[in-house]
Scaffold this motif. Structure first.
Motif, PDB file in Angstrom:
ATOM      1  N   VAL A  72      -3.958  -7.948  -4.973  1.00 11.49           N
ATOM      2  CA  VAL A  72      -3.593  -7.680  -3.570  1.00 11.49           C
ATOM      3  C   VAL A  72      -4.072  -8.868  -2.777  1.00 11.49           C
ATOM      4  O   VAL A  72      -3.173  -9.453  -2.065  1.00 11.49           O
ATOM      5  N   ASP A 122      -9.039  -5.546  -4.505  1.00 17.83           N
ATOM      6  CA  ASP A 122      -8.397  -5.682  -5.698  1.00 17.83           C
ATOM      7  C   ASP A 122      -7.733  -7.088  -5.801  1.00 17.83           C
ATOM      8  O   ASP A 122      -6.995  -7.480  -4.738  1.00 17.83           O
ATOM      9  N   THR A 164      -5.096   5.186  -3.535  1.00 17.94           N
ATOM     10  CA  THR A 164      -6.478   4.448  -3.546  1.00 17.94           C
ATOM     11  C   THR A 164      -7.233   4.254  -2.460  1.00 17.94           C
ATOM     12  O   THR A 164      -6.582   3.881  -1.313  1.00 17.94           O
ATOM     13  N   PHE A 167      -8.701  -0.852  -2.293  1.00 21.81           N
ATOM     14  CA  PHE A 167      -7.128  -1.671  -2.269  1.00 21.81           C
ATOM     15  C   PHE A 167      -7.419  -3.022  -1.928  1.00 21.81           C
ATOM     16  O   PHE A 167      -7.041  -4.189  -2.597  1.00 21.81           O
ATOM     17  N   SER A 215       0.820  -1.131   0.015  1.00 21.71           N
ATOM     18  CA  SER A 215      -0.025   0.197  -0.185  1.00 21.71           C
ATOM     19  C   SER A 215       0.926   1.432   0.075  1.00 21.71           C
ATOM     20  O   SER A 215       0.235   2.349  -0.121  1.00 21.71           O
ATOM     21  N   LYS A 230       0.163   4.535  -2.223  1.00 17.34           N
ATOM     22  CA  LYS A 230      -1.134   4.511  -2.973  1.00 17.34           C
ATOM     23  C   LYS A 230      -1.933   5.475  -2.246  1.00 17.34           C
ATOM     24  O   LYS A 230      -2.223   5.746  -1.205  1.00 17.34           O
ATOM     25  N   ALA A 290      -5.049   3.983   1.048  1.00 11.59           N
ATOM     26  CA  ALA A 290      -4.378   2.936   1.692  1.00 11.59           C
ATOM     27  C   ALA A 290      -3.074   3.042   1.907  1.00 11.59           C
ATOM     28  O   ALA A 290      -2.524   2.585   2.777  1.00 11.59           O
TER      29      ALA A 290
END
Length: 270
Positions: free
Chosen positions: A164, A161, A153, A158, A148, A151, A188
């Motif tokens: 991930v 995803d 996002t 996150f 993370s 990021k 994130a």
């Protein structure tokens, strides 16, 4: 849509009836699913013995010596174990007849699921780039913290995803973030290692509880014996917008993130 707990519940339901059994006949009533069902599916499965029924993310793998059938339930699919003369239902698209006399039927009204064949399923494009399983040892707070960094996002996007971590669908992301006290829109990259450790624990707890209860039935899901899951009765935030928070009593808030419902407590989640 069936999420990881519903798919795992299905796997556990059909595995005892399928593993070690030989497939005597494969009948495809409709090839027009998300992708056309390949004819090599019948060629490889007919006469083969099912060695194991496994799950990778939301995919079921019916493994035989030559490879594997890759099955996805889509938005409305289900696999049922048929032990009597129950006639075909509308939208029964695939049927496996086993040497025990049991039949495994795939029903999918919306036809967004799939039945594919792969000689090497772990290398199939649908599976090769997936992240770790959320209940596996390699899924840790340290892993999330590392991935993370930098990021922007939102954390909810996150953890949803599949590159991930797999299988943390919308319902369970809502629930786990509430249990961990993390606001779904927090970036994130701005979450500490300690909070990611709490989030991993919350994800594991939420998914494990849902599996034990047979999944969450909101619309279409039924498991392999036709009975619904009961985790919906234990939801703390999802589907409870404007109702009192179970922790503080404040009304829960609802927003849209990536066109999905996101419910949270503005007091408990930061």
């Amino acid at each position: 849509m069936p999420e990881l707990p519903e798919v795992e519940t299905t796997r556990r339901g059909i595995a005892p009836h399928c593993e070690g059994r030989t497939i005597q006949r494969v009948t495809v009533h409709n090839r027009s699913l998300r992708w056309p069902i390949p004819r090599e599916l019948e060629e490889h499965l007919t006469g083969a013995t099912i060695r194991s029924v496994e799950r990778r993310a939301k995919y079921l793998l019916l493994k035989v010596d030559q490879g594997s059938a890759i099955v996805h339930l889509g938005m409305s699919g289900s696999l049922r174990v048929i032990t009597d003369n129950t006639p075909l239902l509308p939208h029964d698209h695939v049927e496996l007849e086993l040497d025990s006399g049991i039949r495994l039927r795939y029903n999918d009204p919306r036809r967004f699921g799939c039945w594919l064949w792969s000689d090497t399923p772990e290398q199939h494009p649908l599976l090769a780039s997936l992240g770790p399983e959320p209940l596996a040892p390699e899924f840790t707070g340290a892993m999330l913290f590392r991935l993370s960094r930098g990021k922007q996002t939102p954390v909810k996007s996150f953890i949803m995803d599949n590159h991930v971590v797999v299988g943390v669908g919308n319902i369970y992301a809502n629930e786990a973030l509430f249990k961990a006290g993390i606001h779904p829109k927090r970036k994130a990259g701005r979450i500490s290692l300690d909070r990611y450790n709490r989030l991993v624990d919350a994800i594991r707890e939420t998914l494990s509880a849902a599996i034990l209860m047979g999944g969450t039935t909101l619309r279409d899901f039924v498991n392999s014996d036709g009975k619904p899951g009961y985790f919906a009765q234990s939801l703390l935030v999802y589907g409870r917008a404007a109702l009192p928070c179970e922790e503080c009593g404040m009304p829960l808030k609802e927003i849209r993130m990536n066109q999905r419902s996101t419910v949270y407590c503005g007091h408990c989640q930061r």
